[in-house]
Design a protein around this motif. Structure first.
Motif, PDB file in Angstrom:
ATOM      1  N   PRO A 189      -0.275   5.043   5.013  1.00  0.00           N
ATOM      2  CA  PRO A 189      -1.120   4.557   6.116  1.00  0.00           C
ATOM      3  C   PRO A 189      -2.580   5.000   5.951  1.00  0.00           C
ATOM      4  N   ILE A 190      -3.487   4.135   6.402  1.00  0.00           N
ATOM      5  CA  ILE A 190      -4.919   4.420   6.355  1.00  0.00           C
ATOM      6  C   ILE A 190      -5.532   4.023   7.698  1.00  0.00           C
ATOM      7  N   LEU A 233      -8.447  -1.534   4.065  1.00  0.00           N
ATOM      8  CA  LEU A 233      -7.753  -1.779   2.795  1.00  0.00           C
ATOM      9  C   LEU A 233      -8.563  -1.307   1.596  1.00  0.00           C
ATOM     10  N   ALA A 277      -7.336   2.067   0.820  1.00  0.00           N
ATOM     11  CA  ALA A 277      -5.905   2.240   0.570  1.00  0.00           C
ATOM     12  C   ALA A 277      -5.599   2.316  -0.922  1.00  0.00           C
ATOM     13  N   SER A 278      -4.564   3.094  -1.258  1.00  0.00           N
ATOM     14  CA  SER A 278      -4.031   3.113  -2.617  1.00  0.00           C
ATOM     15  C   SER A 278      -2.978   2.018  -2.721  1.00  0.00           C
ATOM     16  N   VAL A 296       3.318  -4.856   4.837  1.00  0.00           N
ATOM     17  CA  VAL A 296       2.173  -4.140   5.388  1.00  0.00           C
ATOM     18  C   VAL A 296       1.868  -4.696   6.782  1.00  0.00           C
ATOM     19  N   HIS A 318      -9.337   3.437   9.708  1.00  0.00           N
ATOM     20  CA  HIS A 318     -10.751   3.171   9.434  1.00  0.00           C
ATOM     21  C   HIS A 318     -11.392   2.698  10.738  1.00  0.00           C
ATOM     22  N   ILE A 328       0.848  -1.192   0.000  1.00  0.00           N
ATOM     23  CA  ILE A 328       0.000   0.000   0.000  1.00  0.00           C
ATOM     24  C   ILE A 328       0.884   1.242   0.000  1.00  0.00           C
ATOM     25  N   ALA A 346      -0.622   0.072   7.518  1.00  0.00           N
ATOM     26  CA  ALA A 346       0.500   0.926   7.146  1.00  0.00           C
ATOM     27  C   ALA A 346       1.537   0.136   6.355  1.00  0.00           C
TER      28      ALA A 346
END
Length: 223
Positions: free
Chosen positions: A15-16, A128, A131-132, A98, A18, A12, A32
């Motif tokens: 970091p994301i 996810l 996420a990019s 990740v 949620h 990824i 992350a």
């Protein structure tokens, strides 16, 4: 870096976080990108410190170029209800380098083993989904050397070409001449050479060096 015999898993880009609330329990997920198991452990430790008041900090991580190292932790949840389901999500998404941390604040209502598995799986999947993704591709090195006077128009051509070809523009050096480095898919090299030759009326040659490297390419590049 050793070039693998098969395409590496993706990772990824950034970091994301949620959040889910299930039957009054709050599940805060952080996913992350990391470069090693030690970095993954540091992300987990930071989440634990930041959210010190939470009851559980369950985690899963996959690291290594081919995703050959994996760890998970239930962190006090019933065995097999948190870390392993989280890890299975990372595996199903075919990701590596990740880490996922799900911090849970207990809401007073027990979810049961099946409910916990679904909750932790959904928490990671939901993060996810936001996420990019970054693909790891085995690309070939191509060098283009030319005069400084021509560097500007070739820079424009190479940026356009890499953007639509799943390639990456590497370092540009300016010494006696300007030299561009392009990392390109093997089946695209001939096309690049043709475009360089056409723009320069055959005076500039794009040289494939035979060097290969695993390069991170944003998902969708060149499509």
């Amino acid at each position: 870096m050793t070039v693998p015999s098969r395409p590496p898993p993706a990772t990824i880009a950034a970091p994301i976080e949620h959040e889910l609330v299930i039957r009054k329990s709050r599940f805060l997920t952080l996913v992350a990108p990391v470069g090693s198991a030690d970095e993954a452990d540091a992300v987990i430790a930071a989440a634990r410190k930041r959210h010190w008041d939470a009851r559980h900090h369950c985690s899963a991580q996959v690291t290594g170029l081919l995703g050959d190292r994996a760890r998970s932790s239930d962190d006090g949840e019933p065995s097999g209800t948190a870390g392993v389901p989280m890890l299975e999500v990372l595996r199903r998404r075919e990701l590596t380098d990740v880490v996922a941390v799900v911090t849970r604040w207990f809401g007073g209502i027990k979810l049961g083993a099946g409910g916990l598995v679904r909750a932790y799986s959904s928490a990671v999947s939901g993060a996810l989904d936001l996420a990019s993704l970054v693909d790891r591709r085995v690309l070939q090195q191509v060098r283009v050397t030319l005069s400084h006077a021509d560097a500007g128009r070739f820079d424009n051509l190479l940026r356009d070409w890499t953007g639509r070809s799943g390639a990456v523009l590497g370092e540009t050096s300016y010494a006696a001449e300007a030299e561009f480095v392009v990392w390109a898919p093997g089946d695209a090299v001939a096309g690049l050479q043709a475009e360089i030759a056409a723009l320069s009326a055959g005076e500039v040659v794009a040289i494939a060096t035979g060097v290969e490297r695993v390069v991170d390419v944003p998902r969708g590049a060149g499509q």
